[in-house]
Motif scaffolding. Structure first.
Motif, short mmCIF file in Angstrom:
data_model
loop_
_atom_site.label_atom_id
_atom_site.label_comp_id
_atom_site.label_asym_id
_atom_site.label_seq_id
_atom_site.Cartn_x
_atom_site.Cartn_y
_atom_site.Cartn_z
N ALA A 99 3.20 2.28 11.84
CA ALA A 99 2.81 2.77 10.71
C ALA A 99 4.18 3.13 9.71
O ALA A 99 4.25 2.71 8.60
N ARG A 100 5.16 3.54 10.45
CA ARG A 100 6.32 3.95 9.88
C ARG A 100 6.97 2.51 9.26
O ARG A 100 7.52 2.68 8.36
N ASP A 101 7.16 1.71 10.02
CA ASP A 101 7.54 0.45 9.74
C ASP A 101 6.87 -0.48 8.52
O ASP A 101 7.49 -0.85 7.69
N ALA A 102 5.63 -0.10 8.52
CA ALA A 102 4.67 -0.73 7.55
C ALA A 102 4.99 0.11 6.20
O ALA A 102 5.10 -0.61 5.23
N LEU A 103 5.30 1.20 6.13
CA LEU A 103 5.53 1.96 5.04
C LEU A 103 7.11 1.66 4.60
O LEU A 103 7.35 1.52 3.68
N ALA A 104 7.82 1.22 5.55
CA ALA A 104 9.29 0.97 4.92
C ALA A 104 9.20 -0.32 4.33
O ALA A 104 9.80 -0.87 3.32
N ARG A 105 8.26 -1.43 4.98
CA ARG A 105 8.05 -2.68 4.28
C ARG A 105 7.39 -2.65 2.87
O ARG A 105 7.78 -3.32 1.80
N GLU A 106 6.27 -1.87 2.84
CA GLU A 106 5.41 -2.03 1.73
C GLU A 106 5.67 -0.79 0.77
O GLU A 106 5.30 -0.68 -0.41
N GLY A 107 6.77 0.15 1.04
CA GLY A 107 7.31 1.15 0.18
C GLY A 107 6.13 2.24 0.11
O GLY A 107 5.85 2.58 -1.14
#
Length: 107
Positions: A99-107
């Motif tokens: 989830a953290r990485d998805a947020l970082a990718r999609e802002g």
């Protein structure tokens, strides 16, 4: 659509749990239940150390430790085996990191 909802739900849970707080107090709150489970013979010393290590690893990965401590407390209260608690913590760590990485990718 369901995958995106799952990602957003996990992201929300990560963000909500990311509140600064007395982490040491939370960690020390886990000491008594771990010790009691060992005294009762429900948990080996190795499993107790692995549970603490899984929480420490989540913290080292930059994830909020409170949900991991709560998950361990829940497992201990339900008398779940040490191996199952460790597996649940590893699954949580993987989900939170995703989830953290998805947020970082999609802002």
């Amino acid at each position: 659509m369901a995958r995106r909802f799952s990602i957003l739900l996990i992201a929300f849970l990560v963000a909500a749990a990311w509140l600064p707080g007395p982490v040491d107090a939370l960690a020390s709150a886990l000491d008594a239940p771990l010790r009691q489970a060992q005294d009762d013979g429900r948990l080996t010393a190795g499993d107790a150390q692995a549970i603490e290590a899984a929480i420490d690893q989540a913290r080292a990965d930059g994830l909020p430790p409170a949900p991991f401590i709560a998950k361990a407390e829940e497992g201990l209260a339900k008398r779940v085996t040490g191996r199952a608690i460790i597996q649940a913590l590893e699954t949580m760590r993987s989900d939170y990191a995703f989830a953290r990485d998805a947020l970082a990718r999609e802002g």
